[in-house]
Every structure is written in C-alpha cells, then in structure tokens.
Write a protein that holds these residues in place. Structure first.
Motif, PDB file in Angstrom:
ATOM      1  N   ARG A  68       0.818  -1.207   0.000  1.00 26.47           N
ATOM      2  CA  ARG A  68       0.000   0.000   0.000  1.00 26.47           C
ATOM      3  C   ARG A  68       0.857   1.264   0.000  1.00 26.47           C
ATOM      4  O   ARG A  68       0.553   2.239  -0.692  1.00 26.47           O
ATOM      5  CB  ARG A  68      -0.950  -0.019   1.191  1.00 26.47           C
ATOM      6  CG  ARG A  68      -2.026  -1.069   1.040  1.00 26.47           C
ATOM      7  CD  ARG A  68      -2.890  -1.185   2.267  1.00 26.47           C
ATOM      8  NE  ARG A  68      -3.995  -2.116   2.034  1.00 26.47           N
ATOM      9  CZ  ARG A  68      -4.640  -2.731   2.985  1.00 26.47           C
ATOM     10  NH1 ARG A  68      -4.329  -2.520   4.254  1.00 26.47           N
ATOM     11  NH2 ARG A  68      -5.619  -3.566   2.682  1.00 26.47           N
ATOM     12  N   TYR A  69       1.893   1.253   0.803  1.00 27.81           N
ATOM     13  CA  TYR A  69       2.762   2.431   0.920  1.00 27.81           C
ATOM     14  C   TYR A  69       3.525   2.694  -0.379  1.00 27.81           C
ATOM     15  O   TYR A  69       3.504   3.808  -0.898  1.00 27.81           O
ATOM     16  CB  TYR A  69       3.729   2.238   2.087  1.00 27.81           C
ATOM     17  CG  TYR A  69       4.696   3.373   2.271  1.00 27.81           C
ATOM     18  CD1 TYR A  69       4.270   4.585   2.817  1.00 27.81           C
ATOM     19  CD2 TYR A  69       6.028   3.247   1.918  1.00 27.81           C
ATOM     20  CE1 TYR A  69       5.156   5.634   2.995  1.00 27.81           C
ATOM     21  CE2 TYR A  69       6.927   4.291   2.094  1.00 27.81           C
ATOM     22  CZ  TYR A  69       6.487   5.487   2.632  1.00 27.81           C
ATOM     23  OH  TYR A  69       7.369   6.528   2.802  1.00 27.81           O
ATOM     24  N   TYR A  73       0.806   4.766  -2.250  1.00 29.51           N
ATOM     25  CA  TYR A  73       1.209   6.133  -1.919  1.00 29.51           C
ATOM     26  C   TYR A  73       2.251   6.676  -2.895  1.00 29.51           C
ATOM     27  O   TYR A  73       2.026   7.681  -3.555  1.00 29.51           O
ATOM     28  CB  TYR A  73       1.714   6.207  -0.476  1.00 29.51           C
ATOM     29  CG  TYR A  73       2.225   7.573  -0.090  1.00 29.51           C
ATOM     30  CD1 TYR A  73       1.378   8.688  -0.124  1.00 29.51           C
ATOM     31  CD2 TYR A  73       3.539   7.766   0.299  1.00 29.51           C
ATOM     32  CE1 TYR A  73       1.846   9.959   0.217  1.00 29.51           C
ATOM     33  CE2 TYR A  73       4.007   9.028   0.646  1.00 29.51           C
ATOM     34  CZ  TYR A  73       3.167  10.117   0.595  1.00 29.51           C
ATOM     35  OH  TYR A  73       3.621  11.372   0.925  1.00 29.51           O
ATOM     36  N   HIS A  74       3.395   6.036  -2.975  1.00 32.01           N
ATOM     37  CA  HIS A  74       4.478   6.600  -3.788  1.00 32.01           C
ATOM     38  C   HIS A  74       4.206   6.542  -5.291  1.00 32.01           C
ATOM     39  O   HIS A  74       4.415   7.533  -5.989  1.00 32.01           O
ATOM     40  CB  HIS A  74       5.816   5.933  -3.465  1.00 32.01           C
ATOM     41  CG  HIS A  74       6.417   6.459  -2.214  1.00 32.01           C
ATOM     42  ND1 HIS A  74       6.951   7.723  -2.107  1.00 32.01           N
ATOM     43  CD2 HIS A  74       6.532   5.910  -0.989  1.00 32.01           C
ATOM     44  CE1 HIS A  74       7.381   7.931  -0.883  1.00 32.01           C
ATOM     45  NE2 HIS A  74       7.133   6.841  -0.177  1.00 32.01           N
ATOM     46  N   GLN A  78      -1.760   8.068  -3.641  1.00 31.49           N
ATOM     47  CA  GLN A  78      -2.952   7.959  -2.801  1.00 31.49           C
ATOM     48  C   GLN A  78      -2.595   8.316  -1.355  1.00 31.49           C
ATOM     49  O   GLN A  78      -1.943   7.554  -0.657  1.00 31.49           O
ATOM     50  CB  GLN A  78      -3.516   6.539  -2.879  1.00 31.49           C
ATOM     51  CG  GLN A  78      -3.947   6.151  -4.273  1.00 31.49           C
ATOM     52  CD  GLN A  78      -4.243   4.668  -4.399  1.00 31.49           C
ATOM     53  OE1 GLN A  78      -4.066   3.888  -3.465  1.00 31.49           O
ATOM     54  NE2 GLN A  78      -4.685   4.260  -5.575  1.00 31.49           N
ATOM     55  N   GLU A  79      -3.059   9.480  -0.926  1.00 33.41           N
ATOM     56  CA  GLU A  79      -2.733  10.004   0.407  1.00 33.41           C
ATOM     57  C   GLU A  79      -3.137   9.058   1.541  1.00 33.41           C
ATOM     58  O   GLU A  79      -2.525   9.062   2.603  1.00 33.41           O
ATOM     59  CB  GLU A  79      -3.399  11.366   0.620  1.00 33.41           C
ATOM     60  CG  GLU A  79      -2.851  12.453  -0.289  1.00 33.41           C
ATOM     61  CD  GLU A  79      -1.451  12.911   0.099  1.00 33.41           C
ATOM     62  OE1 GLU A  79      -1.133  12.963   1.302  1.00 33.41           O
ATOM     63  OE2 GLU A  79      -0.672  13.210  -0.835  1.00 33.41           O
ATOM     64  N   TYR A  81      -2.542   6.153   2.030  1.00 40.57           N
ATOM     65  CA  TYR A  81      -1.488   5.190   2.379  1.00 40.57           C
ATOM     66  C   TYR A  81      -0.171   5.859   2.765  1.00 40.57           C
ATOM     67  O   TYR A  81       0.865   5.210   2.841  1.00 40.57           O
ATOM     68  CB  TYR A  81      -1.278   4.205   1.229  1.00 40.57           C
ATOM     69  CG  TYR A  81      -2.533   3.416   0.945  1.00 40.57           C
ATOM     70  CD1 TYR A  81      -3.164   2.687   1.943  1.00 40.57           C
ATOM     71  CD2 TYR A  81      -3.106   3.429  -0.318  1.00 40.57           C
ATOM     72  CE1 TYR A  81      -4.325   1.973   1.695  1.00 40.57           C
ATOM     73  CE2 TYR A  81      -4.266   2.708  -0.581  1.00 40.57           C
ATOM     74  CZ  TYR A  81      -4.866   1.992   0.433  1.00 40.57           C
ATOM     75  OH  TYR A  81      -6.011   1.293   0.176  1.00 40.57           O
ATOM     76  N   GLN A  82      -0.208   7.146   3.042  1.00 37.48           N
ATOM     77  CA  GLN A  82       1.003   7.868   3.421  1.00 37.48           C
ATOM     78  C   GLN A  82       1.561   7.384   4.763  1.00 37.48           C
ATOM     79  O   GLN A  82       2.762   7.278   4.937  1.00 37.48           O
ATOM     80  CB  GLN A  82       0.709   9.366   3.496  1.00 37.48           C
ATOM     81  CG  GLN A  82       1.900  10.194   3.907  1.00 37.48           C
ATOM     82  CD  GLN A  82       1.589  11.682   3.900  1.00 37.48           C
ATOM     83  OE1 GLN A  82       0.451  12.100   3.684  1.00 37.48           O
ATOM     84  NE2 GLN A  82       2.601  12.480   4.148  1.00 37.48           N
TER      85      GLN A  82
END
Length: 166
Positions: A68-69, A73-74, A78-79, A81-82
């Motif tokens: 997810r991260y 995110y990266h 998708q914020e 999963y920050q």
C-alpha cells in the motif's frame, strides 16, 4: 523434524518485456509468502519462534502495508497510504483470514497501479525521501523486500512443521 521440499514453486520464465518480467518476479515472491501460510492453524500462523517476535501472520501484515505504501502512496499518490503501520504485531481480534484477504486486496490494487503505470521509467507520484525514483525502482525494491520476507517465512514454516521449498 524431517525436511522435505513440499512447497517448491518454479521460478517464472516470463521474459516478454520489462514490465511483464518484473511483475512476474514480484508475483512469484508474493506467492511464496502466501504459500508458507497454507494449511496452518490460526495458532501456528501467530506462533513466535524467534526473539524478535516475528511470525508468519505478522510478515503478511507487514507486506500488506508495504504494498500500500510503495505502490498506493508513492507510485499512485494515494494520500490514504502515506502513514501505513508497518508493525508485524497482528491484533488478537484480527483473524488470519482478514490479514490474508487484506494482502490479496493490496496486491490486486498494486498490480492495477503497476499496469496503469506501463512505463517503469516514469517517476513516482510522491518522491521517496532521498530523492525522485522511478516505478522501476519501486518494483525492484518491493521484489527484494518481499523475497527477503519470503526467506524469513521459509524458516518460520520449517520450524512449525518441517515444510520447506520456495
């Protein structure tokens, strides 16, 4: 305990292009992790066999957060999963089925992001702390991270019931 290779999987032979080959090896590593959980009880999946407290279910939970991260995110930006929790301690009220289901969902979402990226040389949406990286870098990082934890899972599974193989 007698050690026999009861869980051996063939390595992928996909060499049809950079994206397909990279995804085949990441998929292989993911499947090796999941394979280590098959046929075990809830207690066996939570059993701690090393001083760090690591167990099979905790490895899967950790890898779910990593999927997810890094991809959510990266790569996709998708914020949500920050700030994922990379902890390997699975709460008692979370079942093995829930943890494994979440991993499968995270993998499906990551694969969608990877396929939509198409060009592995494209920069990630959210830069990595030490500077801009490409989707290719994230793929390589997650493949090595997953493979490393698959090795840990191999050892834990062998300690539980003697099953070996990748």
């Amino acid at each position: 305990m007698t050690s026999t290779e009861t869980q051996r999987r063939p390595v992928p032979y996909d060499d049809s292009g950079e994206l397909d080959t990279a995804l085949a090896f990441l998929t292989f590593a993911r499947e090796c992790v999941v394979k280590k959980t098959e046929g075990l009880t809830e207690e066996e999946l939570r059993r701690v066999l090393v001083g760090t407290g690591t167990n099979l279910l905790g490895l899967v939970q950790h890898l779910t957060a990593a999927e997810r991260y890094w991809f959510g995110y990266h790569v996709a930006g998708q914020e949500a999963y920050q700030d994922v929790d990379f902890d390997m301690a699975v709460p008692a009220d979370v079942t093995a089925e829930q943890v494994l289901g979440a991993y499968r969902e995270a993998i499906a979402a990551a694969d969608k992001v990877i396929r939509e990226s198409a060009d592995l040389s494209r920069p990630v949406a959210v830069p990595v702390p030490d500077g801009p990286k490409s989707v290719r870098w994230v793929m390589a990082h997650m493949t090595s991270e997953t493979a490393r934890h698959a090795g840990h899972a191999d050892i834990l599974r062998e300690q539980i019931d003697g099953a070996t193989g990748r």
